[in-house]
Design an enzyme around this catalytic site. Structure first.
Site, PDB file in Angstrom:
ATOM      1  N   ASP A  69       0.876  -1.168   0.000  1.00 42.94           N
ATOM      2  CA  ASP A  69       0.000   0.000   0.000  1.00 42.94           C
ATOM      3  C   ASP A  69       0.909   1.212   0.000  1.00 42.94           C
ATOM      4  O   ASP A  69       1.848   1.306   0.797  1.00 42.94           O
ATOM      5  CB  ASP A  69      -0.962   0.029   1.186  1.00 42.94           C
ATOM      6  CG  ASP A  69      -2.151   0.933   0.852  1.00 42.94           C
ATOM      7  OD1 ASP A  69      -2.918   0.584  -0.069  1.00 42.94           O
ATOM      8  OD2 ASP A  69      -2.286   2.009   1.471  1.00 42.94           O
ATOM      9  N   SER A  70       0.650   2.120  -0.931  1.00 42.88           N
ATOM     10  CA  SER A  70       1.599   3.205  -1.122  1.00 42.88           C
ATOM     11  C   SER A  70       0.860   4.454  -1.562  1.00 42.88           C
ATOM     12  O   SER A  70      -0.323   4.409  -1.895  1.00 42.88           O
ATOM     13  CB  SER A  70       2.638   2.792  -2.169  1.00 42.88           C
ATOM     14  OG  SER A  70       2.014   2.172  -3.275  1.00 42.88           O
ATOM     15  N   ASP A 155       4.592   9.622 -10.826  1.00 44.89           N
ATOM     16  CA  ASP A 155       6.007   9.703 -11.216  1.00 44.89           C
ATOM     17  C   ASP A 155       6.341  10.930 -12.076  1.00 44.89           C
ATOM     18  O   ASP A 155       7.391  11.552 -11.871  1.00 44.89           O
ATOM     19  CB  ASP A 155       6.432   8.424 -11.964  1.00 44.89           C
ATOM     20  CG  ASP A 155       6.689   7.262 -11.015  1.00 44.89           C
ATOM     21  OD1 ASP A 155       6.788   7.501  -9.791  1.00 44.89           O
ATOM     22  OD2 ASP A 155       6.795   6.116 -11.486  1.00 44.89           O
TER      23      ASP A 155
HETATM   24  P1  ITT Z   1      -3.550  -2.405  -5.203  1.00 42.53           P
HETATM   25  O1  ITT Z   1      -4.341  -1.879  -4.043  1.00 42.53           O
HETATM   26  O2  ITT Z   1      -4.255  -3.485  -5.992  1.00 42.53           O
HETATM   27  O3  ITT Z   1      -2.141  -2.815  -4.824  1.00 42.53           O
HETATM   28  P2  ITT Z   1      -3.630   0.375  -6.137  1.00 42.53           P
HETATM   29  O4  ITT Z   1      -3.139   1.079  -7.382  1.00 42.53           O
HETATM   30  O5  ITT Z   1      -5.077   0.591  -5.728  1.00 42.53           O
HETATM   31  O6  ITT Z   1      -3.322  -1.214  -6.278  1.00 42.53           O
HETATM   32  P3  ITT Z   1      -2.756   1.733  -3.709  1.00 42.53           P
HETATM   33  O7  ITT Z   1      -4.094   1.753  -3.099  1.00 42.53           O
HETATM   34  O8  ITT Z   1      -1.580   1.346  -2.862  1.00 42.53           O
HETATM   35  O9  ITT Z   1      -2.670   0.746  -4.963  1.00 42.53           O
HETATM   36  O10 ITT Z   1      -2.514   3.164  -4.356  1.00 42.53           O
HETATM   37  C1  ITT Z   1      -1.265   3.545  -4.698  1.00 42.53           C
HETATM   38  C2  ITT Z   1      -1.342   4.813  -5.547  1.00 42.53           C
HETATM   39  O11 ITT Z   1      -0.278   5.686  -5.114  1.00 42.53           O
HETATM   40  C3  ITT Z   1      -1.033   4.481  -7.002  1.00 42.53           C
HETATM   41  O12 ITT Z   1      -2.206   4.240  -7.737  1.00 42.53           O
HETATM   42  C4  ITT Z   1      -0.295   5.734  -7.463  1.00 42.53           C
HETATM   43  O13 ITT Z   1      -1.217   6.732  -7.798  1.00 42.53           O
HETATM   44  C5  ITT Z   1       0.455   6.164  -6.210  1.00 42.53           C
HETATM   45  N1  ITT Z   1       1.804   5.556  -6.185  1.00 42.53           N
HETATM   46  C6  ITT Z   1       2.252   4.551  -5.372  1.00 42.53           C
HETATM   47  N2  ITT Z   1       3.523   4.212  -5.673  1.00 42.53           N
HETATM   48  C7  ITT Z   1       3.876   5.010  -6.694  1.00 42.53           C
HETATM   49  C8  ITT Z   1       5.057   5.130  -7.460  1.00 42.53           C
HETATM   50  O14 ITT Z   1       6.108   4.336  -7.275  1.00 42.53           O
HETATM   51  N3  ITT Z   1       5.078   6.051  -8.420  1.00 42.53           N
HETATM   52  C9  ITT Z   1       4.026   6.850  -8.657  1.00 42.53           C
HETATM   53  N4  ITT Z   1       2.870   6.790  -8.007  1.00 42.53           N
HETATM   54  C10 ITT Z   1       2.795   5.877  -7.024  1.00 42.53           C
END
Ligand code: ITT
Length: 197
Positions: A69-70, A155
């Site tokens: 989660d990010s 990014d």
């Molecule tokens: P899952 O829950 O299925 O893993 P998700 O895309 O819904 O997929 P998150 O809820 O963790 O994942 O949301 C993470 C969002 O944060 C992601 O859609 C990007 O907009 C941003 N994000 C996370 N890591 C990133 C990265 O390395 N580079 C750019 N944006 C990032």
């Protein structure tokens, strides 16, 4: 060790597979478990959401599951978009709409106050209910217009500290060495090394 990735984000899957390629791990994805139910991400922190996703998938698959989660935290916006990063511009919004909303919210914010960080929580959950978490951060600042076409999410608008290129202008190796996900996965690597010795 066999691990199933508890994510539906193809770009995350690519990054995680790339970063763990030298680790003693065989990776499965949710494509191998097409009926695995979706998890509602309603936690207030990256850690809560990562643990919830990993636990649900390890329970369903009876295999160790790894969730990520990010998101992006902008200091001048009080940490927004934070856990809502994936749906900042609304449910189903794509990456471009999300970063365009961010740039427009930040139009009046001066160059000195555009600090931000990416955060990533990796959770590794085992079928017996045990969970380990690993945090990683990447400090930087938000630009004024998108640059570059690699990577995903925010990014194109994120300049890691000390660099004049966005994550979207960097090679995979450059981003992995600096990124929140790279740092969290390095901690996972150390943990797995400790378990196998
Ligand atoms: P899952 O829950 O299925 O893993 P998700 O895309 O819904 O997929 P998150 O809820 O963790 O994942 O949301 C993470 C969002 O944060 C992601 O859609 C990007 O907009 C941003 N994000 C996370 N890591 C990133 C990265 O390395 N580079 C750019 N944006 C990032």
């Amino acid at each position: 060790m066999n691990i199933v990735l508890a994510t539906r984000n193809k770009k995350k899957i690519e990054e995680i597979k790339r970063i763990v390629k030298d680790m003693p791990i065989t990776i499965y994805t949710l494509n191998d478990f097409p009926d695995c139910p979706d998890v509602k991400e309603d936690g207030n922190t990256f850690e809560e959401n990562a643990v919830k996703k990993a636990m649900a998938v390890s329970k369903y698959t009876k295999m160790p599951a790894l969730a990520d989660d990010s998101g992006l935290e902008v200091y001048a916006l009080g940490g927004a978009p934070g856990v809502l990063s994936a749906r900042y511009a609304g449910e189903g919004a794509d990456d471009r709409r999300n970063f365009e909303k961010l740039l427009s919210e930040m139009k009046l914010i001066s160059d000195e106050k555009r600090g931000a960080r990416f955060a990533c929580c990796i959770a590794l959950s085992f079928p017996d209910g045990k969970v380990e978490t690993f945090m990683g951060y990447a400090e930087g600042r938000i630009g004024r217009e998108p640059r570059g076409s690699k990577g995903f999410g925010y990014d194109p608008v994120f300049y890691p500290i000390g660099h004049n290129k966005t994550f979207a202008e960097m090679t995979d190796e450059e981003k992995d060495a600096l990124s929140h996900r790279g740092t969290a996965l390095k901690k996972l690597y150390e943990y797995l090394k400790g378990r196998s010795s």
